[in-house]
Design an enzyme around this catalytic site. Structure first.
Site, short mmCIF file in Angstrom:
data_model
loop_
_atom_site.label_atom_id
_atom_site.label_comp_id
_atom_site.label_asym_id
_atom_site.label_seq_id
_atom_site.Cartn_x
_atom_site.Cartn_y
_atom_site.Cartn_z
N GLU A 27 0.93 -1.25 0.00
CA GLU A 27 -0.10 -0.17 0.15
C GLU A 27 0.72 1.23 0.08
O GLU A 27 1.95 1.23 0.37
CB GLU A 27 -0.87 -0.03 1.28
CG GLU A 27 -1.98 1.27 1.32
CD GLU A 27 -2.86 1.15 2.69
OE1 GLU A 27 -2.72 -0.11 3.10
OE2 GLU A 27 -3.77 2.03 2.44
N ASN A 174 -12.48 -1.12 -0.92
CA ASN A 174 -11.45 -1.95 0.25
C ASN A 174 -12.40 -1.43 1.35
O ASN A 174 -12.53 -0.27 1.63
CB ASN A 174 -10.15 -1.21 0.15
CG ASN A 174 -9.66 -1.72 1.61
OD1 ASN A 174 -9.30 -2.98 1.58
ND2 ASN A 174 -9.17 -0.66 2.41
N GLU A 175 -12.62 -2.27 2.50
CA GLU A 175 -13.23 -2.15 3.85
C GLU A 175 -14.22 -1.14 3.39
O GLU A 175 -13.96 0.19 4.36
CB GLU A 175 -11.95 -1.66 4.81
CG GLU A 175 -11.27 -2.91 4.95
CD GLU A 175 -10.16 -2.53 6.27
OE1 GLU A 175 -10.24 -1.62 6.77
OE2 GLU A 175 -9.38 -3.60 6.51
N TYR A 242 -6.86 -9.32 11.36
CA TYR A 242 -5.40 -8.86 11.90
C TYR A 242 -5.24 -9.49 13.30
O TYR A 242 -6.45 -9.51 14.00
CB TYR A 242 -5.33 -7.41 11.99
CG TYR A 242 -4.99 -6.59 10.57
CD1 TYR A 242 -3.66 -6.83 10.15
CD2 TYR A 242 -5.94 -5.95 10.00
CE1 TYR A 242 -3.33 -6.28 8.73
CE2 TYR A 242 -5.70 -5.53 8.80
CZ TYR A 242 -4.51 -5.62 8.09
OH TYR A 242 -3.90 -5.02 7.03
N GLU A 299 -6.18 -9.33 3.60
CA GLU A 299 -5.26 -8.66 4.54
C GLU A 299 -5.30 -9.53 5.73
O GLU A 299 -6.53 -9.78 6.44
CB GLU A 299 -6.07 -7.25 4.96
CG GLU A 299 -5.75 -6.24 3.86
CD GLU A 299 -6.11 -4.82 4.18
OE1 GLU A 299 -6.10 -4.45 5.31
OE2 GLU A 299 -6.50 -4.04 3.32
N GLN A 348 1.99 -6.07 5.36
CA GLN A 348 2.27 -5.99 4.14
C GLN A 348 3.54 -6.20 3.68
O GLN A 348 4.56 -6.52 4.39
CB GLN A 348 2.22 -4.40 3.76
CG GLN A 348 0.65 -3.92 4.43
CD GLN A 348 0.24 -2.44 3.91
OE1 GLN A 348 1.15 -1.89 3.14
NE2 GLN A 348 -0.96 -2.03 4.25
O1 AHR Z 1 -2.91 -2.73 6.16
C1 AHR Z 1 -3.24 -1.47 6.97
C2 AHR Z 1 -4.61 -1.02 6.86
O2 AHR Z 1 -5.26 -2.05 7.39
C3 AHR Z 1 -5.18 -0.98 5.38
O3 AHR Z 1 -5.01 0.02 4.64
C4 AHR Z 1 -6.71 -1.19 5.61
O4 AHR Z 1 -7.43 -1.77 4.69
C5 AHR Z 1 -6.86 -1.97 6.84
O5 AHR Z 1 -7.64 -1.56 7.87
#
Ligand code: AHR
Length: 491
Positions: A27, A174-175, A242, A299, A348
């Protein structure tokens, strides 16, 4: 030492492991693109048209299959026309999500496709739905993929690229439940239908369209999207999850300084993705029992507090043996769900979150996470097979399974990948093999203290080493140290 039995039936195929399960994400965030992948062609750091040669080589070595770009949250404020043409006249913008720094758009569409060509990976674009327009996204597809005469194809030629590129993976936003527009699922589903209608297949290119799926355990989002979008309009829906060690986003925990309790909490939180995938898949089954729509985990990874003294908006964190165990567990889980999970992208690739690679000036280190991708790469394009672990607990009273494992077959060979999640106990693992006559085994191991990491003054502390296991016709035996990741090639 614990004795653990793993049962593998090589004849019982559970799903094809798409190479894209070993995918990555880059990103416009912190030092991922600028001062990371892209140093510019005038840099003293060896580069090819501005792209760091050592990074491109490292990515090729792990057979990086796909790289998602330009975001993340950045994607829904990205206007692609600002990133084409003469660099000096490209429009500058504020990167509002990540530190309010100025984005000069010197890395744009042409540079990204050049990067993918240098790596040899599939491109995966996230389109701007949150602050863009249908026409803008439609024109981007035309610019990239149309081979004949048209306004966008002519503009591409004017900017130096005669031949159209091939683009398979396209994310529609995205999101969009969060930074991508704070939409309700019903509203997003309609927006998705509208946007995707105008993303056409040109010149033999076939788009694989991916809808924004749920945040972690938002099961309602999955249900509404599957009900309203349906498999005729999409090939996949995304899932973002995450691993935050403390579970508290305001105090996530440090990347390098943690105790055993926080370690086990990290492992427990990372293993939760198994339940998430299972439950989202069950919802998807209601509408798509044939599994034609994929779950795209685009992600995933560990998210810690940033390294002391670094910009909080840049999400820079170190990477230890704990991250290696996390990566191994996640990849084993994705392999085991290969019937539904068709792509996954670690967040990432460089200098951001759970990175493969960290850079400081001309120096580059490969993280423990990178080495796990290296050890697991031959799972790509293989068939996942039955693999059951008769498990023990890692550590006292943790309730965390000690051994994480997955197995696949390709070209008559069996690849078994294992993590020992215990911090202090070896495991004597005996693999009972069915449907496979074993005559030889070779192995690799990544192990060390859980806090071990590769840094710029000691870049090779955590390294892959040879590992010895013993083989008989229907079983393989291995003693796996605590806090270790092992790969076994059985022939
Ligand atoms: O990876 C960091 C961020 O996490 C991304 O930009 C977003 O899609 C997610 O919330």
């Amino acid at each position: 030492m614990k004795n653990i039995k793993v049962y593998i039936n090589a004849a019982d195929k559970r799903g094809h492991i798409n190479k894209e399960i070993y995918g990555h994400f880059a990103e416009h965030l912190g030092r991922c693109i600028y001062d990371g992948i892209y140093v510019g062609e005038n840099s003293d750091i060896p580069n090819v048209r501005g792209i760091r040669s050592d990074i491109a080589e490292a990515f090729r070595k792990i057979k990086m299959p796909v790289l998602r770009w330009p975001g993340g949250c950045f994607a829904d404020e990205y206007h692609w026309k600002d990133g084409i043409g003469e660099k000096s006249s490209r429009k500058k913008m504020i990167n509002t999500n990540w530190g309010h720094v100025t984005e000069d758009n010197s890395f744009g569409t042409h540079e990204y496709f050049d990067l993918c060509e240098q790596i040899g990976c599939e491109p995966y674009l996230a389109g701007n739905v949150g602050s863009g327009s249908v026409a803008e996204l439609a024109e981007w597809i035309e610019y990239i993929t149309f081979d004949d005469v048209s306004p966008m194809a002519d503009l591409r030629r004017k900017n130096g690229r005669e031949k159209a590129w091939r683009l398979k993976y396209l994310g529609i936003g995205n999101e969009n439940w969060g930074c991508g527009g704070n939409m309700r699922p019903e509203y997003y589903a309609d927006e998705y239908r509208r946007y995707q209608s105008f993303c056409k297949n040109f010149s033999g290119n076939e788009l694989y369209k991916i809808a924004c799926g749920p945040n972690a355990d938002d099961y309602n989002w999955t249900d509404v999207i599957m009900k309203n979008i349906g498999k005729w309009h999409t090939k996949g829906i995304s899932l973002h999850y995450y691993t935050v060690p403390t579970g508290d986003w305001s105090k996530k925990g440090s990347a390098r300084s943690f105790d055993s309790e926080e370690y086990y909490s990290t492992i427990s939180k990372t293993l939760y993705i198994d339940e998430l995938i299972t439950r989202h898949s069950h919802i998807m089954d209601r509408y798509d029992y044939e599994k034609e729509v994929a779950l795209i985990v685009d992600e995933w990874g560990c998210w810690y507090d940033v390294e002391e003294g670094t910009n909080p908006g840049f999400l820079y964190q170190q990477n230890t043996m704990r991250d290696a165990v996390v990566a191994a567990c996640n990849l084993n889980i994705f392999n085991r769900h290969a019937d539904r999970v068709k792509m996954a992208n670690l967040a990432q690739a460089v200098n951001v979150l759970q990175s493969l690679v960290l850079t400081e000036g001309e120096k580059m280190v490969l993280t423990p996470t990178y080495h796990v991708f290296d050890m697991y790469k031959e799972h790509q394009e293989s068939d996942a097979v039955y693999c059951f672990v008769d498990n023990a607990e890692a550590g006292d009273k943790t309730k965390i399974p000690m051994i994480s494992c997955s197995a696949s077959v390709k070209d008559g060979k069996l690849l078994v990948t294992i993590a020992n999640c215990s911090l202090d106990e070896e495991a004597e693992v005996s693999f009972a093999l069915n449907g496979f006559n074993a005559s030889a085994v070779s192995g690799n191991i990544l192990t060390g203290d859980v806090h071990d990491l590769n840094d710029f003054d000691d870049p090779h502390k955590v390294m892959i080493k040879n590992f010895v296991a013993t083989v008989s016709e229907d079983s393989v035996k291995a003693v796996i140290p605590a806090c270790a990741v092992v790969s076994l090639w059985i022939e």
